[in-house]
Motif scaffolding. Sequence first.
Motif, PDB file in Angstrom:
ATOM      1  N   LYS A   8      41.878  46.682  41.561  1.00  0.00           N
ATOM      2  CA  LYS A   8      42.897  47.048  40.730  1.00  0.00           C
ATOM      3  C   LYS A   8      42.655  46.802  39.429  1.00  0.00           C
ATOM      4  N   LYS A   9      41.912  45.833  39.010  1.00  0.00           N
ATOM      5  CA  LYS A   9      41.625  45.598  37.529  1.00  0.00           C
ATOM      6  C   LYS A   9      40.547  44.512  37.418  1.00  0.00           C
ATOM      7  N   HIS A  26      40.433  54.870  41.193  1.00  0.00           N
ATOM      8  CA  HIS A  26      40.242  53.406  41.836  1.00  0.00           C
ATOM      9  C   HIS A  26      38.856  52.936  41.476  1.00  0.00           C
ATOM     10  N   ASP A  73      40.882  41.627  40.413  1.00  0.00           N
ATOM     11  CA  ASP A  73      42.254  41.841  41.135  1.00  0.00           C
ATOM     12  C   ASP A  73      42.094  42.951  42.243  1.00  0.00           C
ATOM     13  N   GLU A  98      45.870  41.022  46.023  1.00  0.00           N
ATOM     14  CA  GLU A  98      47.602  41.296  46.087  1.00  0.00           C
ATOM     15  C   GLU A  98      48.088  41.000  47.347  1.00  0.00           C
ATOM     16  N   ALA A 100      43.425  49.357  50.970  1.00  0.00           N
ATOM     17  CA  ALA A 100      44.076  50.119  50.026  1.00  0.00           C
ATOM     18  C   ALA A 100      44.009  51.535  50.481  1.00  0.00           C
ATOM     19  N   LYS A 133      43.063  45.036  45.943  1.00  0.00           N
ATOM     20  CA  LYS A 133      44.210  45.347  47.051  1.00  0.00           C
ATOM     21  C   LYS A 133      43.380  45.573  48.234  1.00  0.00           C
TER      22      LYS A 133
END
Length: 191
Positions: free
Chosen positions: A140-141, A155, A103, A90, A108, A105
Amino acid sequence: MTVKIGVLALQGAVSEHIKALKDSGAETIAVKDASQLEELDGLVLPGGESTTMRRLMDKYGLFDAIKIFAKKKAIFGTCAGLILMAKEIEGRKGPHLGLLDIDVKRNAFGSQVDSFESDLKIDHVAESFDGVFIRAPYIKKVGPGVEILSTYNQHIVACRQGRFLACAFHPELTGDTRFHEYFVKITKENK
């Protein structure tokens, strides 16, 4: 069967990873030069600051060498190492190594002062494991083929994709070698 696992020695808790790997039955070395990768079965990308680590990897000729190494060998990324392995980050154009279909972050959970520890359940590793989060990312995914191993507050904080293992926390700082033992097992299976 013994495996030899290196720890990228540019930043982070290198000696702690080395101790955990030795205690897990692996031979290990601190990797500072691309030529050292040739003798390894696996590699740990420790925590630190991912952008700085990338610059140092480029400066010392390790980036391309690690990309080649990753085509056949096991890699375990912790915290910044996870970020280096991610395909999507990100706020950043393009990945670093781009090894894991995830993906992420960065930072975070907040800054350094927001660091914390939490008890985690980690599939294939432990029902209870002390997760040490320091300026930690989260995932995130995940893409297809990525197994989620652990979550914290919904998370994703640990995953595996084939011979690649990653976590957002610092298992090397706990004295608990079970996560490193799992990586040694993955490395042996991949050998």
